[in-house]
Enzyme design. Structure first.
Site, short mmCIF file in Angstrom:
data_model
loop_
_atom_site.label_atom_id
_atom_site.label_comp_id
_atom_site.label_asym_id
_atom_site.label_seq_id
_atom_site.Cartn_x
_atom_site.Cartn_y
_atom_site.Cartn_z
CD1 TRP A 104 -2.18 -2.20 1.78
CD2 TRP A 104 -2.96 -1.25 -0.08
NE1 TRP A 104 -3.18 -3.00 1.29
CE2 TRP A 104 -3.67 -2.46 0.15
CE3 TRP A 104 -3.28 -0.49 -1.21
CZ2 TRP A 104 -4.68 -2.90 -0.72
CZ3 TRP A 104 -4.28 -0.94 -2.07
CH2 TRP A 104 -4.97 -2.12 -1.82
CG ASP A 174 -3.51 3.90 3.94
OD1 ASP A 174 -4.53 3.67 4.62
OD2 ASP A 174 -3.26 3.32 2.86
CE LYS A 198 -8.82 -3.19 3.42
NZ LYS A 198 -8.06 -2.24 2.64
C1 LIG Z 1 -7.42 -1.81 1.47
C2 LIG Z 1 -6.39 -0.76 1.63
C3 LIG Z 1 -6.25 0.29 0.70
C4 LIG Z 1 -7.12 0.40 -0.54
O1 LIG Z 1 -8.41 0.69 -0.20
P1 LIG Z 1 -9.53 0.97 -1.30
O2 LIG Z 1 -10.64 1.50 -0.46
O3 LIG Z 1 -9.83 -0.34 -1.96
O4 LIG Z 1 -9.01 1.95 -2.26
C5 LIG Z 1 -5.29 1.24 0.94
N1 LIG Z 1 -4.49 1.17 2.02
C6 LIG Z 1 -4.58 0.18 2.92
C7 LIG Z 1 -3.66 0.15 4.09
C8 LIG Z 1 -5.53 -0.82 2.75
O5 LIG Z 1 -5.64 -1.81 3.64
#
Ligand SMILES: *Cc1c(COP(=O)(O)O)cnc(C)c1O
Length: 363
Positions: A104, A174, A198
């Protein structure tokens, strides 16, 4: 069988608290007696304004977010943030620091590179993304506009155990896969973002927590739907937001409060993760944990078996036993148990029993 539930280890969209789903079902046809579903009411209605306010306040209370931060709800997933961040805070010139701890953070960097100049100040790629840097290892560029990192790498299962301190450089994080899993020191951050699917709700809505002084540096001529300022000025509603997603987030926040807040979630999450890591460590090498011990994620527990064939067998048999979603991400393979806030301890215990039994039968 209609309401039959299994143990869902999916990395996202992921398990939601049953009381949240029940509440949503109860209110499905007529939201608090208004005769319409949340999905059917105007985002400008007083009912929805109250839902939005409740979701915002819920997040603010749980994370103890000071008043000089705005809480925004956006669409486009966490992935759009990979682009929006550099578009708003880098495209005007200068350079940004990126910490690379997995897939990511690589993706975030790739989008920033399309907008402007970046520097990788730390990468754990050579080790196969098994570790995260310590605060002492990090050297920020003196002129960096911001530093970006991923607090929990969902795919590799490595997590920061500290809030990164930018020592004056604005920190952008993030936190998609560990937001609301533990208390954090929000004041260390200039911007925190998280796709909801998540740990806090359904897919299609992204939470952005942004400090006012960073917000003010966003350029005035930005495309309006990609402009944080526009979202802040219009209370997350320059256009129609994901009303249903925001509603579920508000219910998840209510549920977290009822559970005793983030201190209590952190305790439970630690207990759950410890059970799984203990099963790995006591397996005489039958299961090999991916992450180094100090970087082990409390949310995504990643491990390997001796061969891909055995991993496939493990996941198939687990699935047949009501343990779903254990297959590792297609890019790295192996096994991954995602055990977010809503994942029950009984499911972890069931998995541990299965792991012990599977190891005994296959070694
Ligand atoms: C799942 C995830 C993403 C991507 O998320 P989307 O909503 O599918 O764009 C980005 N960063 C992390 C840490 C993730 O777990």
């Amino acid at each position: 069988m209609l309401n039959h539930r299994i143990y869902n280890f999916s990395s996202g969209p992921a398990v939601l608290p049953v009381p949240v789903l029940e509440k949503a079902r109860e209110e499905m046809l007529s939201y608090r007696g208004c005769g319409m579903s949340v999905m059917e009411i105007s985002h400008r209605s007083s009912q929805f304004e109250a839902i939005l306010e409740s979701a915002k306040q819920g997040i603010r209370d749980l994370l103890q977010i000071p008043n000089n931060y705005q809480i925004l709800f956006l669409q486009g997933g966490a992935s759009l943030q990979f682009s929006m961040i550099p578009m708003n805070f880098l495209a005007g010139g200068g350079s940004a620091d990126y910490v690379i701890t997995g897939t990511w953070s690589e993706k975030a960097l790739a989008e920033a590179d399309r907008c402007g100049s970046t520097r990788i100040i730390s990468t754990k790629k050579d080790g196969g993304y098994k570790a995260v840097p310590t605060q002492e290892e990090l050297r920020f560029s003196p002129d960096a506009l911001y530093v970006h990192y991923v607090s929990n790498e969902t795919i590799h299962g490595v997590e920061f155990t500290y809030d990164l301190d930018g020592h004056g450089t604005p920190v952008i994080c993030d936190a998609s896969s560990n937001i609301l899993s533990k208390a954090i020191d929000v004041e260390k951050y200039a911007l925190i973002y998280a796709g909801a699917q998540k740990n806090i709700g359904p897919s299609g809505v992204t939470v952005v927590i942004i400090r006012d002084d960073l917000l003010e540096t966003a350029p005035k001529n930005q495309q309006s739907i990609l402009d944080y300022r526009n979202f802040a000025e219009h209370g997350s509603m320059p256009n129609t937001p994901n009303t249903w997603g925001i509603y579920i987030i508000s219910l998840v926040c209510d549920w977290l409060h009822a559970q005793g807040g983030l201190a209590s979630m952190e305790k439970r999450n630690k207990e759950k993760a410890a059970l799984l890591y203990a099963a790995i460590d006591s397996s005489d090498g039958f299961y090999a944990g991916h992450a180094e011990r100090q970087a082990r994620s409390q949310m995504n527990v990643t491990f390997r078996l001796a061969s891909e064939g055995l991993e496939r067998k493990f996941c198939e048999e687990a699935d047949a036993n009501g343990l779903n979603g254990l297959k590792g991400h297609r890019s790295v393979g192996g096994v991954r148990a995602s055990i977010y806030n809503a994942f029950p301890k009984s499911g972890v215990e069931t998995l541990v029993d299965f792991m012990n039994d599977f190891a005994a039968r296959n070694s």
